[in-house]
Design a protein around this motif. Structure first.
Motif, short mmCIF file in Angstrom:
data_model
loop_
_atom_site.label_atom_id
_atom_site.label_comp_id
_atom_site.label_asym_id
_atom_site.label_seq_id
_atom_site.Cartn_x
_atom_site.Cartn_y
_atom_site.Cartn_z
N UNK A 116 12.31 10.39 22.15
CA UNK A 116 13.54 11.03 21.68
C UNK A 116 14.74 10.78 22.58
N UNK A 117 14.51 10.36 23.83
CA UNK A 117 15.63 10.10 24.74
C UNK A 117 16.47 8.92 24.28
N UNK A 118 15.92 8.06 23.44
CA UNK A 118 16.63 6.85 23.02
C UNK A 118 17.38 7.00 21.70
N UNK A 119 17.36 8.17 21.10
CA UNK A 119 17.95 8.29 19.77
C UNK A 119 18.56 9.68 19.60
N UNK A 120 19.09 9.95 18.40
CA UNK A 120 19.64 11.27 18.14
C UNK A 120 20.87 11.20 17.27
N UNK B 21 34.55 12.27 11.66
CA UNK B 21 34.24 12.13 10.24
C UNK B 21 32.83 12.59 9.92
N UNK B 22 32.15 13.25 10.87
CA UNK B 22 30.81 13.77 10.63
C UNK B 22 29.77 13.15 11.52
N UNK B 23 28.53 13.66 11.47
CA UNK B 23 27.46 13.15 12.34
C UNK B 23 27.08 11.71 12.03
N UNK B 24 26.81 10.95 13.09
CA UNK B 24 26.31 9.58 12.98
C UNK B 24 24.95 9.52 13.68
N UNK B 25 24.35 8.32 13.70
CA UNK B 25 22.97 8.16 14.17
C UNK B 25 22.92 7.20 15.36
N UNK B 26 22.24 7.62 16.44
CA UNK B 26 22.05 6.78 17.62
C UNK B 26 20.69 6.09 17.55
N UNK B 27 20.67 4.80 17.88
CA UNK B 27 19.44 4.02 17.85
C UNK B 27 19.45 3.06 19.05
N UNK B 28 18.27 2.78 19.59
CA UNK B 28 18.14 1.86 20.73
C UNK B 28 17.17 0.74 20.39
N UNK B 29 17.47 -0.46 20.89
CA UNK B 29 16.62 -1.63 20.63
C UNK B 29 16.45 -2.41 21.92
N UNK B 30 15.21 -2.82 22.21
CA UNK B 30 14.92 -3.65 23.36
C UNK B 30 14.20 -4.92 22.93
N UNK B 31 14.54 -6.06 23.55
CA UNK B 31 13.93 -7.33 23.17
C UNK B 31 13.54 -8.12 24.41
N UNK B 32 12.76 -9.17 24.20
CA UNK B 32 12.32 -10.04 25.30
C UNK B 32 12.59 -11.50 24.94
N UNK B 33 13.11 -12.24 25.91
CA UNK B 33 13.43 -13.65 25.70
C UNK B 33 12.63 -14.50 26.69
N UNK C 75 12.28 2.97 22.06
CA UNK C 75 11.23 3.06 23.07
C UNK C 75 9.83 2.84 22.56
N UNK C 76 9.64 2.74 21.24
CA UNK C 76 8.33 2.47 20.66
C UNK C 76 8.27 1.06 20.12
N UNK C 77 7.07 0.52 19.97
CA UNK C 77 6.93 -0.85 19.49
C UNK C 77 7.33 -0.92 18.02
N UNK C 78 8.24 -1.85 17.73
CA UNK C 78 8.68 -2.10 16.36
C UNK C 78 8.72 -3.59 16.11
N UNK C 79 9.33 -3.96 14.98
CA UNK C 79 9.35 -5.38 14.59
C UNK C 79 10.67 -5.73 13.92
#
Length: 408
Positions: free
Chosen positions: A245-249, A255-267, A215-219
């Motif tokens: 924080x709604x987009x990750x966690x 087999x144990x905790x994993x990591x959630x990540x979200x990515x948005x793009x524009x075409x 949800x934040x600007x990245x590259x």
């Protein structure tokens, strides 16, 4: 003026025509490609799911300058970190790296920590240096530097996993040990809204391209590890203090905790080849099926089996409860979205299907589909991607572009 320059000008003037991937797909059957190219400027895409290759680079204040020489070990909320590479000698500040898959306990890991940092929650820091211990309690926004990276994310094609052995197997691909004899399937990937499904040559995802990360600007950094012509993926980064924080966690697996990540793009719709790539639909996206034993492909399905006509939310009916003790659903929810009352916390719910699969009554219901394989129809018991959040980040990107707050 090029078509891309025209689109940029429209964005600057706040009159660009922007559609989410789902909105665009709905117009495919109603419009000719030439008309879509004339009438639409930008299509936004998104994905949200378990992305193990996520890590953070942090600077963490611990104590006044001169308190210790350099850190030997560091934990944040119990999650182990790797000090360095810069030692920050005698500054009382520690630079470190935290892996999204690092574990403090079976129920708390790096993904949970990243969400707490982004949500500005309190963090407990423990440092050992030269045989002595130092502790500090800080908040997420006290970190002078917090940047999230992925080594690989948004794979064009993920896989479905089954277990053909006789016994259950604990794996990062299942919330509970994955049943044997090909009785269960788990899946990943947001299908036709996935960024790379719609830009398979990474034409608009080259290094330096702005995107949304949680949800934040990245590259975009470049192609990620294990990227190939058949299964491309990207590496990205973004500042954690701009994220939502709604987009990750964290996401608990057998087999144990994993990591959630979200990515948005524009075409940007600059030519007919872009339209051709955007025509992809769930039913035409191949989803390899692999055996957990050796991760080798044994069959193939498609994403319409996962997302066409299946549950987008979980139905909750307390009247269907048969009073199991303990409640397997609450114990096993990968994102801790089941309240003490049994109700679903929809702000946290990932619509993964675990509760539907485990509930012995009829409290939690929803159709999660199945895979048609030579072994028969294998029910999907877990989705490790959240199409709802993928759609949400598409809509967020659309609004930012329409407001002239996000540039191609």
């Amino acid at each position: 003026m090029s078509r891309l320059d025209e689109i940029r000008e429209r964005i600057r003037d706040k009159n660009a025509v922007v559609l989410t991937a789902s909105e665009f797909k709905k117009q495919i059957d109603e419009s000719e490609p030439d008309k879509l190219l004339r009438d639409v400027d930008v299509v936004t895409c998104g994905t949200c799911g378990v992305m193990s290759g996520t890590y953070a680079v942090l600077s963490v204040p611990v104590s006044p300058p001169g308190t210790f020489l350099r850190a030997d070990t560091v934990t944040l909320n119990g999650v182990p970190a790797i000090p360095g590479p810069c030692p920050n000698e005698r500054l009382g500040l520690v630079d470190l790296i935290v892996y999204g898959t690092a574990h403090a306990s079976p129920t708390y890991g790096g993904g949970h920590l990243f969400r707490d940092i982004i949500a500005d929650q309190e963090l407990h820091v423990e440092v050992t240096a030269e045989g002595r211990s130092y502790q500090a309690d800080i908040s997420g926004h006290d970190l002078p530097h917090a940047r999230l990276f992925t080594t690989r994310s948004a794979f064009k094609n993920y896989t479905a996993i089954i277990n053909r052995s006789e016994t259950p197997v604990s794996t990062i691909f299942s919330a509970n040990p994955l049943a044997g004899k090909s009785n269960e399937a788990t899946v990943s990937g947001c299908g036709e809204i996935n960024p790379i499904e719609n830009d398979p040559t990474l034409r608009f995802l080259s290094p330096g391209t702005p995107i949304l990360v949680n949800g934040g600007v990245g590259y975009v950094v470049g192609q990620g590890t294990r990227s190939s012509n058949v299964r491309p993926n990207i590496a990205v980064h973004g500042e954690m203090n701009t994220m939502d924080p709604d987009y990750c966690g964290g996401f608990l697996t057998s087999a144990g905790p994993e990591c959630l990540t979200s990515i948005g793009t524009a075409i940007p719709l600059v030519d007919e080849s872009v339209i051709s790539s955007l025509m992809i639909r769930d039913a035409t996206i191949a989803m390899p099926v692999m055996d957990i034993a050796d991760r080798q492909q044994i069959s193939c399905s498609s994403y319409d089996r996962v997302w066409s006509g299946t549950a987008r939310t979980i139905r909750y009916d307390p009247a269907g409860c048969i009073r199991c003790d303990p409640c397997l659903v609450k114990k096993s929810c990968p994102v801790d979205a089941i309240r003490e009352s049994g109700e679903i916390d929809h702000a946290r719910c990932f619509t993964c299907g675990t509760c539907v699969h485990l509930c012995r009554g009829t409290v939690y219901t929803g159709d999660f589909g199945s895979l048609a394989l030579p072994e028969g129809n294998i029910p999907i018991v877990l989705r490790q991607s959240d199409r709802q959040r993928g759609e949400k980040i598409c809509r967020q990107m659309k609004k930012l572009i329409q407001k002239g707050e996000f540039w191609l």
